[in-house]
Write an enzyme that holds these catalytic residues in place. Structure first.
Site, PDB file in Angstrom:
ATOM      1  N   CYS A 109    -104.244 -69.119 -43.051  1.00 35.27           N
ATOM      2  CA  CYS A 109    -103.408 -69.003 -41.875  1.00 35.27           C
ATOM      3  C   CYS A 109    -103.758 -70.151 -40.721  1.00 35.27           C
ATOM      4  O   CYS A 109    -102.597 -70.152 -39.671  1.00 35.27           O
ATOM      5  CB  CYS A 109    -103.462 -67.546 -41.226  1.00 35.27           C
ATOM      6  N   HIS A 248    -100.959 -68.001 -34.069  1.00 37.62           N
ATOM      7  CA  HIS A 248    -100.757 -67.257 -35.495  1.00 37.62           C
ATOM      8  C   HIS A 248    -100.232 -66.021 -35.586  1.00 37.62           C
ATOM      9  O   HIS A 248    -100.752 -65.099 -34.419  1.00 37.62           O
ATOM     10  CB  HIS A 248    -101.767 -67.442 -36.439  1.00 37.62           C
ATOM     11  N   ASN A 278     -96.070 -61.395 -40.450  1.00 38.05           N
ATOM     12  CA  ASN A 278     -96.786 -62.414 -40.678  1.00 38.05           C
ATOM     13  C   ASN A 278     -96.570 -63.465 -41.520  1.00 38.05           C
ATOM     14  O   ASN A 278     -96.624 -62.959 -42.768  1.00 38.05           O
ATOM     15  CB  ASN A 278     -98.331 -62.024 -40.801  1.00 38.05           C
TER      16      ASN A 278
END
Length: 321
Positions: A109, A248, A278
């Site tokens: 990520c 993020h 996400n």
């Protein structure tokens, strides 16, 4: 940063749909994550399809043709296949010329910020253009019964074109960091050279994404938040100087807490988790593009990008729009 773009699948998945196999409902998911829905790729959509679509949008916004690219980097931990690099497929789809450098980066990520830093350094002084894409299709590696992970993730891609500065825009500073001792907090155990896929690994569900959510939250609070504070301080920037914080989109509640710990005003945090969940390495560029296309970013605005996740790893970038 000359242009941004993003691509999200058309298939919308609600909290009740994703929660049913895991034994939870919309209210349970929304109260703990802030997520209302996410997009999942259709069976015939792969990471490269989303990455190429986001790349086209970014190229159009930048006024740059695919044939002008000298560099294509795709940050992903869900490539189309182990080989060839997904970036090669994307470069070809966008009409990049013969000799265009194309490769993947896997920092999970944090990958987009790692790839952006790599592109900036490779292009420095060359006058060339590069495309940096963050793209993931996590829906293919989720255990539908695991409420710790399956409720969080969506699929998507975000992209930026980088090249010779125009106007006020420029990258100021980047910091990349690894916390390798914590690497097992997030993992896909099987499918690599240590534990190749087999009938047994499939029966045991070892090809699924796994995450220790409680420890990841602790990692973000105790390691990422102080690191962001130190990064800003080293650049002579106070949290109040940041016009836009683009973290993020790991979990809505987690990133809201992160912004508070860093001291960045809540109204300066850009967020897309409610609609998209996400999206892995795509979440930072998707959220940046969302803000850009909404007209929220003005020339001269100071922007802080913060990627963090599997590895464990963290990437921070400070830039002027």
């Amino acid at each position: 940063m000359l242009g941004t773009g993003s691509a999200l699948p058309s298939h919308v998945v609600t909290n009740d749909e994703v929660g049913a196999p895991a034994g939870v409902d919309h209210e349970w998911i929304h109260s703990r994550t802030g997520i209302r829905r996410r997009r999942w790729a259709k069976p015939d959509e792969a990471t490269s399809d989303l990455a190429a679509a986001a790349g086209r949008a970014a190229l159009e916004a930048a006024g740059v043709r695919g044939g002008e690219l000298s560099l294509v980097i795709v940050a992903t931990s869900t490539p189309d296949s182990p080989q060839p690099p997904t970036a090669s497929t994307v470069a070809d789809a966008l009409g990049a010329g013969f000799g265009t450098t194309a490769f993947d980066v896997n920092a999970v990520c944090s990958g987009f910020v790692f790839a952006l830093s790599t592109a900036e350094r490779m292009l420095q002084g060359t006058g060339g253009y590069g495309l940096v894409v963050g793209a993931d299709v996590y829906s293919r590696i989720l255990d539908p019964r695991d409420r710790r992970s399956t409720i969080l993730f969506g699929d998507g891609a975000g992209a930026v074109v980088v090249g010779p500065a125009r106007g006020t825009g420029r990258l100021h500073s980047t910091r990349l960091a690894g916390f390798a001792a914590d690497r097992e907090l997030i993992q896909v155990p099987a499918g690599g050279s240590r534990l190749p896929a087999s009938p047994q690994t499939l029966r045991d569900g070892l090809h699924y994404f796994t995450m220790n959510g409680r420890e990841v939250r602790t990692f973000v609070a105790e390691k990422v938040a102080p690191a962001i504070g130190a990064f800003l301080d080293d650049n002579g920037v106070s949290p109040g100087d940041v016009d836009h914080f683009v973290p993020h989109q790991a979990n809505g509640r987690m990133v809201e807490d992160l912004a508070g710990r860093v001291g960045i005003p809540a109204d300066r945090m850009r967020a897309t988790f409610e609609e998209y969940g996400n999206t892995g390495s795509a979440s930072v560029p998707v959220t940046l593009d969302d803000a850009a296309r909404a007209g929220a970013l003005k020339d001269g605005d100071l922007i802080l990008l913060a990627g963090f996740g599997g590895g464990m790893a963290m990437g921070l970038t400070l830039l002027t729009w």
